[in-house]
Design a protein around this motif. Structure first.
Motif, PDB file in Angstrom:
ATOM      1  N   ILE A 245      32.713 -85.550 114.825  1.00  0.00           N
ATOM      2  CA  ILE A 245      32.491 -84.178 114.348  1.00  0.00           C
ATOM      3  C   ILE A 245      32.381 -83.210 115.519  1.00  0.00           C
ATOM      4  O   ILE A 245      33.033 -82.150 115.543  1.00  0.00           O
ATOM      5  N   GLU A 246      31.565 -83.566 116.505  1.00  0.00           N
ATOM      6  CA  GLU A 246      31.302 -82.622 117.587  1.00  0.00           C
ATOM      7  C   GLU A 246      32.495 -82.478 118.528  1.00  0.00           C
ATOM      8  O   GLU A 246      32.711 -81.406 119.091  1.00  0.00           O
ATOM      9  N   ARG A 247      33.284 -83.529 118.710  1.00  0.00           N
ATOM     10  CA  ARG A 247      34.448 -83.372 119.584  1.00  0.00           C
ATOM     11  C   ARG A 247      35.473 -82.428 118.941  1.00  0.00           C
ATOM     12  O   ARG A 247      36.158 -81.678 119.640  1.00  0.00           O
ATOM     13  N   GLU A 248      35.569 -82.466 117.610  1.00  0.00           N
ATOM     14  CA  GLU A 248      36.447 -81.519 116.930  1.00  0.00           C
ATOM     15  C   GLU A 248      35.892 -80.105 117.014  1.00  0.00           C
ATOM     16  O   GLU A 248      36.643 -79.138 117.196  1.00  0.00           O
ATOM     17  N   ASN A 249      34.572 -79.969 116.898  1.00  0.00           N
ATOM     18  CA  ASN A 249      33.961 -78.648 117.022  1.00  0.00           C
ATOM     19  C   ASN A 249      34.176 -78.064 118.414  1.00  0.00           C
ATOM     20  O   ASN A 249      34.377 -76.856 118.574  1.00  0.00           O
ATOM     21  N   VAL A 250      34.109 -78.928 119.436  1.00  0.00           N
ATOM     22  CA  VAL A 250      34.354 -78.459 120.803  1.00  0.00           C
ATOM     23  C   VAL A 250      35.764 -77.907 120.931  1.00  0.00           C
ATOM     24  O   VAL A 250      35.984 -76.820 121.494  1.00  0.00           O
ATOM     25  N   CYS A 251      36.750 -78.659 120.408  1.00  0.00           N
ATOM     26  CA  CYS A 251      38.135 -78.192 120.474  1.00  0.00           C
ATOM     27  C   CYS A 251      38.328 -76.918 119.650  1.00  0.00           C
ATOM     28  O   CYS A 251      39.054 -76.001 120.067  1.00  0.00           O
ATOM     29  N   ALA A 285      42.843 -88.909 118.830  1.00  0.00           N
ATOM     30  CA  ALA A 285      42.066 -87.700 118.572  1.00  0.00           C
ATOM     31  C   ALA A 285      42.934 -86.753 117.767  1.00  0.00           C
ATOM     32  O   ALA A 285      43.772 -86.043 118.313  1.00  0.00           O
ATOM     33  N   PRO A 286      42.823 -86.709 116.422  1.00  0.00           N
ATOM     34  CA  PRO A 286      43.716 -85.912 115.587  1.00  0.00           C
ATOM     35  C   PRO A 286      43.251 -84.474 115.447  1.00  0.00           C
ATOM     36  O   PRO A 286      42.070 -84.165 115.555  1.00  0.00           O
ATOM     37  N   ALA A 287      44.210 -83.618 115.143  1.00  0.00           N
ATOM     38  CA  ALA A 287      43.866 -82.215 114.948  1.00  0.00           C
ATOM     39  C   ALA A 287      43.074 -82.018 113.677  1.00  0.00           C
ATOM     40  O   ALA A 287      42.220 -81.139 113.583  1.00  0.00           O
ATOM     41  N   GLY A 288      43.323 -82.812 112.667  1.00  0.00           N
ATOM     42  CA  GLY A 288      42.641 -82.624 111.392  1.00  0.00           C
ATOM     43  C   GLY A 288      41.494 -83.557 111.189  1.00  0.00           C
ATOM     44  O   GLY A 288      41.105 -83.819 110.062  1.00  0.00           O
ATOM     45  N   GLY A 289      40.910 -84.113 112.289  1.00  0.00           N
ATOM     46  CA  GLY A 289      39.821 -85.060 112.156  1.00  0.00           C
ATOM     47  C   GLY A 289      38.580 -84.430 111.571  1.00  0.00           C
ATOM     48  O   GLY A 289      38.447 -83.217 111.458  1.00  0.00           O
ATOM     49  N   ALA A 290      37.610 -85.292 111.214  1.00  0.00           N
ATOM     50  CA  ALA A 290      36.354 -84.887 110.585  1.00  0.00           C
ATOM     51  C   ALA A 290      36.650 -84.246 109.233  1.00  0.00           C
ATOM     52  O   ALA A 290      37.741 -84.317 108.711  1.00  0.00           O
ATOM     53  N   ASP A 291      35.657 -83.597 108.627  1.00  0.00           N
ATOM     54  CA  ASP A 291      35.822 -82.976 107.325  1.00  0.00           C
ATOM     55  C   ASP A 291      36.523 -81.625 107.490  1.00  0.00           C
ATOM     56  O   ASP A 291      35.968 -80.681 108.054  1.00  0.00           O
ATOM     57  N   LEU A 292      37.764 -81.534 106.974  1.00  0.00           N
ATOM     58  CA  LEU A 292      38.580 -80.346 107.197  1.00  0.00           C
ATOM     59  C   LEU A 292      37.976 -79.111 106.541  1.00  0.00           C
ATOM     60  O   LEU A 292      37.974 -78.017 107.116  1.00  0.00           O
TER      61      LEU A 292
END
Length: 591
Positions: A245-251, A285-292
């Motif tokens: 979750i947080e790695r997607e938030n960082v991006c 590490a996908p662009a749409g990872g975590a809860d979209l």
């Protein structure tokens, strides 16, 4: 692995798990307080939570000890604070001990249980690694089926955002993702670009480049190791979710900050989501990872708050508690921890007058008491080194890399200068002995041309602990400290000591052959001076064993006598032991 080794290992594992669990809970509370701040802070904290499972606090203590370097310090100087701190960090261990051990004759039936637990853990670890290996092979096949791209709209967009990673187009993937740990490759779904405008394509490319720059796949691989080793701990799987979750938030925050258009970026993620089908991949590490859905709402509505002074102070305190304090304890704790070798670099005090003569007749003697301003003793070269550097009489393992030792006995006499003699008269017995030892080190350097250095070596030691029955020690009756003597009749021996502390007692107990040359460290936590008498029967066997019964004689064995008569016990343990390494030595010049 033997039961004794397991009894040493299991409490250490339990304490490490307790420390890691406490650390994860603390980090969770901190991330809740930082939920409106930068995702980079929360991501870093969850990375620290993951790495804590691979970093026991004992390593930080050892690192602090290493930083402090070798020195001679009385254990009692920091014993109280150190004991409280280490007890708090190791609550599953008995007081003053680094391990758990049963009394003789007990616990032998637990070995099959230990083996079953070890096998259960191994099977779980193998299952986790097998699942990840299968996913990695599937991803590898997908990568091999892809086509390397060096031109076109996607390639140009990737270069425009500063991406220097390879680009592969594949029909097998349904969303963009960065593949690889050390050499990143962007896997791009075939047909996705036609659904994205240039602005949306740039946003997705920037998202993926951010993953590659932050080495998110390397972090995922490290956490995979944590999951494989600690698969039974539910928190490691929770940490995985938080990292995702947080790695997607960082991006997301990085892309919004660079492009300045949160709505356009959110729309690009929705277009990728429409294109994507359910497809999970390992180490991608996908662009749409975590809860979209949650991400899109957060991207559009969230504004990163500045870190307040209170939250900054909270992070500083957390860093001090988890890193600085263990390192400081290691620095404060004396080195060597075991053996208390007397070693000093630089200039040493010396006798005013020294006489060294070969004494071919007669056995070596124990150091004679100081007579006036002179010290007179008969020693072999090896015994002289042992005494000068405060090594126990039977700790030959603590002298390493020396040349062939001679058994020649030397008659050594040293005389203090008047000023030095007047100064040492005001010292305690232990301080006077140290002054003699330091001067003998000077004699070794000047007359024997001895050159040594200190090394720490992993060895088996004994920990002196309080027995379950409690200590049976009498307080010292007189002020005159540290008098001891050993008498024997046949196989029966008697040690009488007056006015000694437990550190000194540990040193005296380590001089007997029953301990096999192992260093003894005081972990009783007791202070004060004591008078005591110890009767035991010397074992006929040369191999020491704490669980051996007494040999022929009227008294119990050495280990049993310590427990029954002193209310203490010697427990086998592993530890760093200071070793004197002899680099050079010559036969002395005579006078």
């Amino acid at each position: 692995m033997s039961e004794s080794h397991l009894s040493l290992l299991l409490p250490a594992i339990g304490n490490h798990l307790w420390q890691s669990t406490f650390c994860v809970c603390a980090i969770w509370l901190i991330t809740l307080a930082l939920r409106h701040n930068s995702a980079r802070l929360r991501y870093g904290l969850w990375i620290a939570a993951s790495l804590k499972f691979l970093l026991p606090l004992s390593l930080l203590l050892d690192l602090g000890t290493l930083v402090a370097g070798p020195r001679k310090v009385a254990v009692s100087q920091h014993q109280f604070a150190y004991s409280i701190a280490t007890t708090a960090m190791h609550p599953l261990e008995p007081a003053g001990s680094l391990q758990m051990r049963d009394m003789p004759g007990r616990g032998s039936g637990r070995t099959p249980l230990y083996a079953a637990v070890a096998m259960f853990w191994f099977c779980g670890c193998a299952c986790v690694l097998s699942v990840w290996l299968m996913r990695w092979r599937q991803l590898r096949e997908t990568f091999n089926d892809g086509v390397h791209v060096e031109e076109g709209r996607e390639y140009q967009s990737l270069r425009d955002v500063g991406g220097d990673i390879s680009l592969h187009r594949s029909r097998a993937v349904r969303e963009p993702g960065v593949y690889g740990i050390f050499r990143s490759v962007l896997l791009w779904p075939d047909g996705l670009s036609s659904r994205l405008d240039d602005e949306h394509l740039t946003a997705i490319m920037l998202h993926e480049v951010t993953h590659a720059r932050h080495r998110d796949n390397l972090i995922a691989a490290l956490h995979l190791v944590v999951e494989a080793v600690f698969w039974f701990h539910p928190f490691v799987w929770w940490i995985e979710r938080k990292l995702l979750i947080e790695r997607e938030n960082v991006c997301d925050e990085t892309v919004v900050h660079r492009l300045g258009n949160a709505e356009a970026y959110a729309l690009s993620l929705l277009k990728v989501g429409r294109f994507r089908i359910e497809h999970e991949q390992s180490l991608v590490a996908p662009a749409g990872g975590a809860d979209l859905g949650e991400r899109v709402v957060r991207i559009v509505t969230h504004r990163v708050a500045k870190l307040s002074p209170v939250r900054s102070l909270m992070l500083i305190v957390f860093g001090i508690v988890t890193l600085v304090i263990p390192l400081a304890l290691g620095v404060l704790h004396p080195l060597p921890v075991y053996g208390q070798v007397l070693y000093r670099e630089g200039a040493l005090p010396s006798f005013e007058v020294v006489s060294v003569k070969l004494r071919p007749d007669g056995p070596p003697l124990a150091p004679a008491p100081q007579s006036g301003s002179s010290v007179h003793l008969f020693f072999t070269t090896k015994m002289l080194i042992m005494y000068a550097y405060n090594l126990p009489d039977f700790s030959e393992a603590q002298i390493a890399k020396g040349p062939g030792w001679t058994d020649d006995t030397y008659d050594i006499e040293g005389k203090f200068s008047d000023s030095d003699y007047a100064a040492i008269q005001k010292m305690s017995v232990a301080e006077r002995q140290e002054q003699i030892q330091l001067r003998l080190q000077s004699v070794l350097k000047e007359r024997f041309h001895l050159a040594v250095h200190l090394e720490k070596r992993e060895q088996t030691i004994y920990a002196l602990e309080v027995a379950k029955s409690g200590p049976k020690l009498s307080a010292a009756r007189h002020q005159e400290p540290d008098r001891f003597g050993i008498t024997h009749s046949g196989m029966d021996y008697e040690l009488k000591v007056t006015g000694t502390d437990l550190d000194r007692l540990a040193s005296l107990l380590g001089r007997e052959p029953e301990v096999g040359g192992r260093s003894i460290v005081n972990r009783t936590g007791l202070s004060g001076s004591y008078d005591l008498t110890l009767h035991w029967t010397r074992m006929a066997s040369s191999a020491p064993d704490p669980e051996s019964t007494a040999a022929e004689g009227s008294a119990p064995s050495y280990f049993t006598a310590i427990q029954e008569q002193l209310g203490l016990r010697l427990v086998p343990a592993k530890g760093q032991v200071a070793s004197i390494v002899v680099d050079h030595i010559e036969k002395p010049s005579m006078n």
